[in-house]
Design a protein around this motif. Structure first.
Motif, PDB file in Angstrom:
ATOM      1  N   LYS A 159      51.117  50.701  13.232  1.00  0.00           N
ATOM      2  CA  LYS A 159      51.862  51.366  14.096  1.00  0.00           C
ATOM      3  C   LYS A 159      51.954  50.588  15.307  1.00  0.00           C
ATOM      4  N   GLN A 160      51.105  50.386  15.896  1.00  0.00           N
ATOM      5  CA  GLN A 160      50.933  49.620  17.143  1.00  0.00           C
ATOM      6  C   GLN A 160      50.267  48.188  16.856  1.00  0.00           C
ATOM      7  N   ILE A 161      50.920  47.226  17.733  1.00  0.00           N
ATOM      8  CA  ILE A 161      50.444  45.931  17.424  1.00  0.00           C
ATOM      9  C   ILE A 161      49.951  45.365  18.666  1.00  0.00           C
ATOM     10  N   ILE A 162      48.635  45.000  18.948  1.00  0.00           N
ATOM     11  CA  ILE A 162      47.870  44.683  20.223  1.00  0.00           C
ATOM     12  C   ILE A 162      47.541  43.330  20.254  1.00  0.00           C
ATOM     13  N   GLY A 163      48.133  42.545  21.164  1.00  0.00           N
ATOM     14  CA  GLY A 163      47.270  41.221  21.466  1.00  0.00           C
ATOM     15  C   GLY A 163      47.881  40.269  20.021  1.00  0.00           C
ATOM     16  N   VAL A 164      48.817  40.339  19.357  1.00  0.00           N
ATOM     17  CA  VAL A 164      49.173  39.787  18.364  1.00  0.00           C
ATOM     18  C   VAL A 164      50.511  39.052  18.473  1.00  0.00           C
ATOM     19  N   ILE A 165      51.442  39.888  19.003  1.00  0.00           N
ATOM     20  CA  ILE A 165      52.893  39.418  19.233  1.00  0.00           C
ATOM     21  C   ILE A 165      53.123  38.865  20.609  1.00  0.00           C
ATOM     22  N   LYS A 166      53.807  37.807  20.930  1.00  0.00           N
ATOM     23  CA  LYS A 166      54.158  37.201  22.358  1.00  0.00           C
ATOM     24  C   LYS A 166      55.464  37.895  22.398  1.00  0.00           C
ATOM     25  N   CYS A 167      55.545  38.570  23.783  1.00  0.00           N
ATOM     26  CA  CYS A 167      56.735  39.159  24.108  1.00  0.00           C
ATOM     27  C   CYS A 167      57.860  37.989  24.473  1.00  0.00           C
ATOM     28  N   CYS A 182      57.939  39.574  31.431  1.00  0.00           N
ATOM     29  CA  CYS A 182      57.036  40.683  30.787  1.00  0.00           C
ATOM     30  C   CYS A 182      55.509  40.379  31.595  1.00  0.00           C
ATOM     31  N   ILE A 183      54.783  41.392  32.062  1.00  0.00           N
ATOM     32  CA  ILE A 183      53.474  41.346  32.640  1.00  0.00           C
ATOM     33  C   ILE A 183      52.581  40.441  31.706  1.00  0.00           C
ATOM     34  N   THR A 184      53.116  40.734  30.125  1.00  0.00           N
ATOM     35  CA  THR A 184      51.803  40.126  29.430  1.00  0.00           C
ATOM     36  C   THR A 184      52.206  38.492  29.305  1.00  0.00           C
ATOM     37  N   GLN A 231      47.000  42.121  27.486  1.00  0.00           N
ATOM     38  CA  GLN A 231      47.550  41.992  26.232  1.00  0.00           C
ATOM     39  C   GLN A 231      48.586  42.710  25.876  1.00  0.00           C
ATOM     40  N   SER A 232      49.388  41.833  25.004  1.00  0.00           N
ATOM     41  CA  SER A 232      50.804  42.508  24.595  1.00  0.00           C
ATOM     42  C   SER A 232      50.554  43.671  23.857  1.00  0.00           C
ATOM     43  N   ARG A 233      51.487  44.762  23.871  1.00  0.00           N
ATOM     44  CA  ARG A 233      51.391  45.716  23.021  1.00  0.00           C
ATOM     45  C   ARG A 233      52.890  46.068  22.588  1.00  0.00           C
ATOM     46  N   PHE A 234      52.988  46.051  21.136  1.00  0.00           N
ATOM     47  CA  PHE A 234      54.276  46.435  20.778  1.00  0.00           C
ATOM     48  C   PHE A 234      53.924  47.643  19.741  1.00  0.00           C
ATOM     49  N   GLN A 256      55.793  47.642  24.815  1.00  0.00           N
ATOM     50  CA  GLN A 256      55.550  48.718  25.648  1.00  0.00           C
ATOM     51  C   GLN A 256      55.559  48.589  27.049  1.00  0.00           C
ATOM     52  N   TYR A 257      55.558  47.413  27.368  1.00  0.00           N
ATOM     53  CA  TYR A 257      55.593  47.108  29.034  1.00  0.00           C
ATOM     54  C   TYR A 257      56.916  47.094  29.504  1.00  0.00           C
ATOM     55  N   CYS A 258      57.723  46.215  28.722  1.00  0.00           N
ATOM     56  CA  CYS A 258      59.066  45.697  29.401  1.00  0.00           C
ATOM     57  C   CYS A 258      60.194  46.085  28.555  1.00  0.00           C
ATOM     58  N   ASP A 259      59.887  46.930  27.414  1.00  0.00           N
ATOM     59  CA  ASP A 259      60.753  47.236  26.575  1.00  0.00           C
ATOM     60  C   ASP A 259      61.728  46.382  25.912  1.00  0.00           C
TER      61      ASP A 259
END
Length: 155
Positions: free
Chosen positions: A104-112, A117-119, A126-129, A139-142
């Motif tokens: 449901k949530q992907i942390i640190g795997v996908i590059k925005c 984006c701050i990531t 870490q990226s959060r999708f 989750q940071y820049c939409d």
């Protein structure tokens, strides 16, 4: 000992390792990239691409000798092949078989994809999708990585 898929296509079994079946057609090589399997890797790998599926339609399949996948590897595969199944093979027999699950949530795997984006800065973030009906949303820049985009380009 060989296994026929259909229409005369034959794929050799592996003694021990992992079979990733029902991969979205055309994503077998992306799965290899996710797993870090490249030319020159000293691992026996069998890749079948765009072969008939018992579920109907077409599929890719990857067999990797003497390797069992880690949970984070399976989670990454689920992003590009959400209908895949993972089978652990021991002594030529299926020991464990289970479908992948898209987290449901992907942390640190996908590059925005958003360069601002701050990531994507020098900040230690870490990226959060989150999984969105139309793809994956940062989750940071939409920013949205839509279903039409190749998610493999962002892993």
């Amino acid at each position: 000992m060989v296994r026929a898929i259909s229409d005369g296509i034959v794929i050799s079994p592996i003694k021990n390792g992992t079979v990733i079946d029902h991969i979205t057609p055309g994503e077998g090589l992306t799965v290899l990239r996710i797993l870090g399997i490249r030319d020159g890797t000293n691992v026996t790998v069998i890749v079948a691409s765009n072969v008939p599926s018992s579920r109907g339609g077409r599929k890719d399949m990857v067999k990797i000798e003497n390797r069992e996948l880690l949970k984070d590897e399976v989670d990454k595969i689920a992003l590009v092949a959400p209908d895949a199944t993972i089978s652990i093979i021991r002594n030529f027999k299926v020991s464990v078989k289970k479908p992948v699950e898209v987290p449901k949530q992907i942390i640190g795997v996908i590059k925005c994809p958003n360069p601002n984006c701050i990531t994507n800065t020098k900040e230690p973030v870490q990226s959060r999708f989150v999984v969105h009906p139309r793809g994956f949303r940062c989750q940071y820049c939409d920013s949205l990585i839509s279903c039409e985009m190749d998610i493999g380009d962002y892993i």
